[in-house]
Design an enzyme around this catalytic site. Sequence first.
Site, PDB file in Angstrom:
ATOM      1  CE  LYS A 194      -3.426   2.572   2.668  1.00  0.00           C
ATOM      2  NZ  LYS A 194      -4.448   2.640   3.643  1.00  0.00           N
ATOM      3  CD  GLU A 200       9.837  -5.662   7.004  1.00  0.00           C
ATOM      4  OE1 GLU A 200       9.242  -4.679   6.401  1.00  0.00           O
ATOM      5  OE2 GLU A 200       9.700  -5.885   8.293  1.00  0.00           O
ATOM      6  N   GLY A 254      -4.453  -1.396   4.912  1.00  0.00           N
ATOM      7  CA  GLY A 254      -3.671  -2.651   4.367  1.00  0.00           C
ATOM      8  C   GLY A 254      -4.511  -4.021   4.793  1.00  0.00           C
ATOM      9  NE  ARG A 255      -6.204  -2.983  10.806  1.00  0.00           N
ATOM     10  CZ  ARG A 255      -5.724  -2.070  10.856  1.00  0.00           C
ATOM     11  NH1 ARG A 255      -4.327  -1.889  10.201  1.00  0.00           N
ATOM     12  NH2 ARG A 255      -6.128  -1.076  11.405  1.00  0.00           N
ATOM     13  CD  GLU A 340      -1.562  -3.544  11.438  1.00  0.00           C
ATOM     14  OE1 GLU A 340      -0.424  -3.642  11.427  1.00  0.00           O
ATOM     15  OE2 GLU A 340      -2.199  -3.712  10.341  1.00  0.00           O
ATOM     16  CG  HIS A 371      -4.249 -34.433  17.516  1.00  0.00           C
ATOM     17  ND1 HIS A 371      -4.437 -35.878  18.235  1.00  0.00           N
ATOM     18  CD2 HIS A 371      -5.111 -34.308  16.487  1.00  0.00           C
ATOM     19  CE1 HIS A 371      -5.696 -36.240  17.598  1.00  0.00           C
ATOM     20  NE2 HIS A 371      -5.861 -35.748  16.934  1.00  0.00           N
ATOM     21  CE  LYS A 487       5.932  -0.289   9.641  1.00  0.00           C
ATOM     22  NZ  LYS A 487       4.950   0.341   8.815  1.00  0.00           N
TER      23      LYS A 487
HETATM   24  O1  LIG Z   1       1.127  -2.858   2.413  1.00  0.00           O
HETATM   25  P1  LIG Z   1       2.432  -2.012   3.097  1.00  0.00           P
HETATM   26  O2  LIG Z   1       2.187  -0.454   2.974  1.00  0.00           O
HETATM   27  O3  LIG Z   1       3.505  -2.708   2.540  1.00  0.00           O
HETATM   28  O4  LIG Z   1       2.086  -2.371   4.532  1.00  0.00           O
HETATM   29  C1  LIG Z   1       2.473  -3.729   4.931  1.00  0.00           C
HETATM   30  C2  LIG Z   1       1.835  -3.967   6.259  1.00  0.00           C
HETATM   31  O5  LIG Z   1       2.680  -3.031   7.224  1.00  0.00           O
HETATM   32  C3  LIG Z   1       1.633  -2.536   8.311  1.00  0.00           C
HETATM   33  O6  LIG Z   1       1.582  -1.032   8.048  1.00  0.00           O
HETATM   34  C4  LIG Z   1       2.208  -2.681   9.706  1.00  0.00           C
HETATM   35  O7  LIG Z   1       3.630  -2.455   9.668  1.00  0.00           O
HETATM   36  C5  LIG Z   1       0.267  -3.078   8.140  1.00  0.00           C
HETATM   37  O8  LIG Z   1      -0.611  -2.375   8.662  1.00  0.00           O
HETATM   38  C6  LIG Z   1       0.299  -3.358   6.678  1.00  0.00           C
HETATM   39  O9  LIG Z   1      -0.661  -4.233   6.282  1.00  0.00           O
END
Ligand SMILES: O=P(O)(O)OC[C@H]1O[C@](O)(CO)[C@@H](O)[C@@H]1O
Length: 517
Positions: A194, A200, A254-255, A340, A371, A487
């Site tokens: 987003k 990452e 995002g979620r 979140e 289990h 972060k």
């Molecule tokens: O889609 P992006 O901006 O890479 O963010 C990834 C995820 O990182 C977050 O901001 C949490 O660090 C989430 O809310 C989001 O889904």
Amino acid sequence: MSDTELNAHAVRLSGTSLRTLAETGDDRSQALILSVAGLEFDATKQCLDEAALEALFARARASGLESKRDALLSGEIVNATENRPALHMAYREGGDLVGSDAAALVARTQAETREFAERVRSGDYAPSGVPISRVVNIGIGGSDLGPRLVADALADHADGGPELRFVASLDPSDLKHAVAGADPAAILFIVASKSFSTQETLMSGEAARDWLAGHVGATRAGAHFAAASAAPEKAKAFGIDPSMVFDFPDWVGGRYSVWSAVGLALEIGLGPSVFQAFREGAREMDKHFATAPLERNMPVLKGLIDVWNRIGMGYPARCVAAYSARLGKLADYFQQLEMESLGKSVTVDGQPGSTPGGALVWGGNGTEIQHSFFQWLHQGGDVVPVDFIGVARHFSSSDPRERALAANMAAQGAALLDGRKVDPATEPDLASHKSMPGNRPSATLLLDDLTPATFGALIALHEHKVFVESVLYDINPFDQWGVELGKVLTKGILDGDISSYDASTKALLARTGLISG
Ligand SMILES: O=P(O)(O)OC[C@H]1O[C@](O)(CO)[C@@H](O)[C@@H]1O
């Protein structure tokens, strides 16, 4: 209604067993069992009677749930700290729910992803001369968990299409395994982010590009990359061809983003019609949430029950046990969606909250976790309500394995409810070990069958029930400021600027060699 009143109902009910409550009759059952959009929600194993339920609905009304729901669905600013609405429902053909501007934007972006998906699936999009046979989604959090979950959940419905793989971790092993065995010339990478600034995702995207350039050449590698982002300019600056950048607006959280261009991998891998049916199922739940009276509204009832367990009963967690091999990732998905969204104790107005926010959510695949950690649920000192999620068709299936799966699910709910009292006279040494306290609440959520539509409805049910909870907790479910600090501190470590860090962390970094001490 205050929490004290909810607690008073919990105290009043503490002397009544779940077995007794479950037998109190039709009115209670009718209030606690709802069916909609191919789902049945059965909350009759909850420690609730009609009086407590009435108190919950009264509290929902006093919290302004109906007007706040309408504000959400009509596109008002419900995410005040980021000054935006939350309109992910617009991606579920919700033009009449969310207003025409949003609907027009959605229609454009949906047409773009659909057209691209069809080109990839037909083999027309073949940047290195061979059809794409593997799609690797690179993303994290909502840009990973949604596509990953749906790919797995609806795998049996896939209508041909390339194989789907996912990279979320910075561990190079993740990318290595995602491309293993594939012809590099037949891979399409989708960088889903987003913000398009998530460390990452960007680092893995760069690594994938370098790897691919080593196989198909730097000039051609670019055509193997698409992006899904609410920051299209950043995606282009990263080097993704503008025609391959699929955007969505920042009012899709995002979620909540799997419905948007973040679902591109699904549209390619499962097929546009499967993805569309998934969205339509969610749409049915949206319509129900928007119009059903509170007492007959499934997301409202589910949200209130989760509030009851958290605030009335004081349970800190909820376990999600999914009795379908295809739903093994459901708990992970709900974990982000709920924790979140509701892991906050600051009110919408920025005041200290009077509640601790939502529960810890964890779980897994029902038969497997029976289990592993179910022992803890049956005899551990803590009580954690369980949501059993299964498939109604399995109960009467001609396949004995499906019937056994369903029986296992039903048996666990019964065992938690009743427990067991072993008579010391018959087993003097083992009676206390074998006895189980019972009175442990659960709910059962049955999908008529696991189809794209019922699964879409299941996800939308949980999105809306999270909103219901947020209204009762008076918190903003659409921001996530709590994840920012980590972060910033990571950047400090990588930049070598840790002068303000604590002594333990400084020593750890010096010892491990990441920063010279
Ligand atoms: O889609 P992006 O901006 O890479 O963010 C990834 C995820 O990182 C977050 O901001 C949490 O660090 C989430 O809310 C989001 O889904």
